[in-house]
Design an enzyme around this catalytic site. Sequence first.
Site, PDB file in Angstrom:
ATOM      1  N   GLY A  36      13.218  -9.067   8.520  1.00  0.00           N
ATOM      2  CA  GLY A  36      12.877  -8.721  10.008  1.00  0.00           C
ATOM      3  C   GLY A  36      14.399  -8.440  10.428  1.00  0.00           C
ATOM      4  N   ALA A  74       5.662 -11.273   3.834  1.00  0.00           N
ATOM      5  CA  ALA A  74       5.671 -11.630   2.343  1.00  0.00           C
ATOM      6  C   ALA A  74       7.122 -11.554   1.707  1.00  0.00           C
ATOM      7  CB  ALA A  74       4.534 -10.370   2.041  1.00  0.00           C
ATOM      8  N   TYR A 139       4.483  -9.607  -8.456  1.00  0.00           N
ATOM      9  CA  TYR A 139       4.448  -9.214  -6.899  1.00  0.00           C
ATOM     10  C   TYR A 139       2.785  -8.807  -6.530  1.00  0.00           C
ATOM     11  CZ  TYR A 139       4.186  -6.431  -2.722  1.00  0.00           C
ATOM     12  OH  TYR A 139       3.866  -5.886  -1.266  1.00  0.00           O
ATOM     13  N   ASN A 168       3.175   3.412  -0.555  1.00  0.00           N
ATOM     14  CA  ASN A 168       4.069   3.496  -0.502  1.00  0.00           C
ATOM     15  C   ASN A 168       4.675   3.803   0.998  1.00  0.00           C
ATOM     16  OD1 ASN A 168       4.114   3.649  -3.402  1.00  0.00           O
ATOM     17  ND2 ASN A 168       6.406   3.299  -3.030  1.00  0.00           N
TER      18      ASN A 168
END
Length: 306
Positions: A36, A74, A139, A168
């Site tokens: 981020g 995540a 994942y 997506n």
Amino acid sequence: MKILVTGGGGFIGSQLVETLIAAGHTPIILDNFSNGRVENLPEGVTCYRRDLLSDKVEKIFKKEEPDVVMHLAAQVSVAKSLENPAEDAAVNVLGTVKLLGYCTKYGVKKFIFSSSSAVYGTTDEVLTEETIASPISFYGTSKLVSESYIKLFGTSYGLPYTILRYANVYGPRQRPDGEGGVISIFIEQLINGETPVIYGDGTQTRDFVYVEDVARANLLAIEHADNEIINIGTNSQTSINLLHSLVSSQLDTIRTPIYLGTRDGDIKHSHLANMKALDILKWEPKYDLITGLEKTVDYFRDDPKR
């Protein structure tokens, strides 16, 4: 409501924070900013820079007493999950389990989880929530295991939850590195005059969902879809070859892509049914791919940080 948003500085999380504020909620951000950006955050929002696995996270629950937790933080890279499955499991599974424990200890009313269509694995079927999950990447496995823990905390401790399996996701603020998806990568390459790279033959398909629609799904989950798993997609699929053509058209440029070998862990096709979202979550996408691409391209053209 006071809502703790993990990963709130990320591309999805930051736009979710804005959506929550607009709806009258008070978001609290937990993010280590590995993906981020601080500049994504609205001014004045309470933010804690912490790793998800840090024991200091419990102090945030004790101090802030959130009503709802929206868990977006995540390790999101399929490639990185294959390189380091232990780290992937630590962040995605153990991080989720620790949050669930704090939720039960401090009286959180609901846990909303950002999962992924990667849990389904490889299939040519239209994916419904009843499709057998069989991930082909660590994942996807970490997301599916996290879902199991969430459901068990729900049955064992009475913690309501909603699990959102994203298609997506794309849109403004998505980075072409780190958490980047193919759309942000194509745009960045074409703007910079680089030759786009397609892995495989380009006939593989994806269901592309715009980030504002994803943020709205999280908002609706506060009041709807208790103890449900919900697909968040557009009930359509687009080939990577067609996507390249659409992005090129938006940027008014032509560059023949380079085709490289298929990457480990990449699925061939992804097409998420969204009837359950419409029925139970009261959600449907507002943005089609062309409109979403227009807004995304405009952002990348104007972003001084690009």
